[in-house]
Design an enzyme around this catalytic site. Structure first.
Site, short mmCIF file in Angstrom:
data_model
loop_
_atom_site.label_atom_id
_atom_site.label_comp_id
_atom_site.label_asym_id
_atom_site.label_seq_id
_atom_site.Cartn_x
_atom_site.Cartn_y
_atom_site.Cartn_z
CB SER A 124 32.97 31.35 38.93
OG SER A 124 32.93 32.65 39.43
CG ASP A 168 34.90 37.13 44.02
OD1 ASP A 168 34.86 37.95 44.95
OD2 ASP A 168 34.00 37.02 43.17
C1 GLA Z 1 31.43 39.86 42.31
C2 GLA Z 1 32.77 40.00 41.60
C3 GLA Z 1 33.79 40.68 42.51
C4 GLA Z 1 33.23 41.97 43.10
C5 GLA Z 1 31.84 41.76 43.68
C6 GLA Z 1 31.19 43.03 44.14
O1 GLA Z 1 31.53 38.97 43.37
O2 GLA Z 1 33.26 38.75 41.21
O3 GLA Z 1 34.98 40.91 41.81
O4 GLA Z 1 33.23 42.98 42.13
O5 GLA Z 1 30.98 41.11 42.75
O6 GLA Z 1 31.86 43.54 45.23
#
Ligand code: GLA
Length: 386
Positions: A124, A168
């Site tokens: 995403s 991310d």
């Molecule tokens: C998901 C969220 C990230 C982070 C991870 C856990 O990927 O999008 O921002 O919090 O979980 O580390």
């Protein structure tokens, strides 16, 4: 993938796209559930991309086609409302751009991706970032990579309503070939950490369990971290002025254990120890000590399983099977957990055999063969010449 997508755009919208961009997925090596606690993370962008090709329109209509879904939808850029469908991710990018003072109007858009969705590889964020990067390039807005990442994050958290952290989009935007990125999620300082590419392979195995972040235990974990911090402050065991779990160092764990209820303590202990592990893995990689780096990944997995409780039997099995093979330095689940993928640090010469062994061992236990592939640490999002 790009030429095919441009063709598809043309067939659908009756003209050629004028700009394209790619944004990669990411794998997180260590530093899980620390980003929203303003802590440290160590992800790398991988060689799996979401592509967006675009052409501006003279009105305010945004028409978007997703190749993976085989679906087209549209909305007015001047009337952005959440509808609870995949187009919300596209609306989110428009929302973030407009909200930041870039009044973006109509566009035709086509997207395609080989980042597996809902797998903890950040599909995403890659989508949001590909859109922001394509629109930025097309309209020559001149945004830098960190701002594009923040806008992608704003679209997903502020519009779609997923309470994700910044790891991310930052990994996808600022990724560096052959490097992981140490990101300080408080200062947003990003430091590339070179990976010894000739000696090391990253294997990613898919547990076959997908989970959208929205509606998983993710929000509950965030809330528990918030409550853990509040309880630590109320009990006087947090440092003066603490505003996030990031502010709690390991020396406070004995006092925290006495002050917090056991569940909150375990959640807090995960975050506190995970920040330490990020620093330890960075140091081990800098020293070329892959055994030490791998050992910390295994510690991290134990902490995610026992303290943070976000693993699944499938993810446990993938890591256990891999860690028993020669040539595997260490394994852990990657991303939020509750399903998705595991990541394995493997000696370059052993990677093919280990990938086969993981798949076979998992199949013996669960009756299906998981996809296992080698990922390459890749550069972050970029404009693509059409
Ligand atoms: C998901 C969220 C990230 C982070 C991870 C856990 O990927 O999008 O921002 O919090 O979980 O580390």
């Amino acid at each position: 993938m790009l030429a095919g997508l441009a063709q598809e755009f043309k067939a659908r919208f009756g003209r050629a796209p004028v700009f394209g961009a790619r944004a990669p997925g990411r794998v997180n090596l260590i530093g899980e559930h620390t980003d929203y606690n303003e802590g440290l993370v160590l992800p790398c962008a991988i060689d799996r991309d979401t592509l967006a090709v675009v052409a501006p329109r003279t009105d305010a209509r945004v028409r978007a086609f997703s190749r993976e879904r085989g679906e087209e939808g549209s909305f007015e850029a001047t009337d952005l409302r959440r509808a609870g469908d995949w187009l919300d991710y596209v609306r989110g990018a428009w929302f973030a751009l407009c909200d930041a003072g870039f009044p973006v109007r109509g566009f035709d858009v086509a997207i395609a991706s080989d980042v597996p969705p809902e797998s903890g590889l950040s599909s995403s964020a890659a989508l949001g970032l590909a859109l922001v990067t394509a629109v930025d390039g097309c309209l020559e807005l001149g945004l830098d990579a960190a701002l594009r990442a923040r806008l992608a994050h704003r679209g997903e958290s502020g519009f779609v309503g997923v309470a994700c952290g910044i790891m991310d989009p930052f990994a996808s935007s600022l990724g560096r070939r052959d490097c992981a990125l140490r990101i300080d999620c408080r200062s947003l300082e990003v430091r590339p950490v070179p990976l010894p590419g000739s000696r090391l392979r990253l294997l990613i195995a898919h547990s076959g369990v997908t989970r959208p972040l929205l509606g998983s235990g993710y929000g509950e974990r965030r809330e528990q971290c918030r409550r853990g911090l509040a309880a630590a402050v109320a009990a006087g065991v947090a440092p003066e002025g603490a505003t996030a779990l990031r502010d709690l160092g390991p020396e406070r764990l004995p006092a925290l254990e006495r002050a917090l209820d056991p569940l909150l303590f375990r959640r807090v202990r995960h975050v506190v120890s995970e920040n330490e592990r990020v620093e330890a893995v960075c140091a081990a990689l800098a020293a070329g000590d892959l055994e030490a780096a791998g050992a910390r990944l295994r510690d991290g997995m134990r902490s995610l399983r026992e303290d943070f409780e976000v693993s699944t039997p499938e993810l446990d099995a993938l890591c256990e099977i891999a860690d028993a093979r020669p040539g595997v330095y260490g394994s852990r689940l990657t991303g939020a957990g509750f399903g998705g993928c595991s990541v394995h640090l493997v000696a370059a010469g052993a990677a093919e055999e280990v990938a086969r062994d993981i798949a076979a061992g998992f199949e013996r236990r669960f009756g299906r063969r998981p996809p296992v592939h080698a990922a390459v640490a890749a550069d972050g999002a970029a404009a693509l010449p059409l």
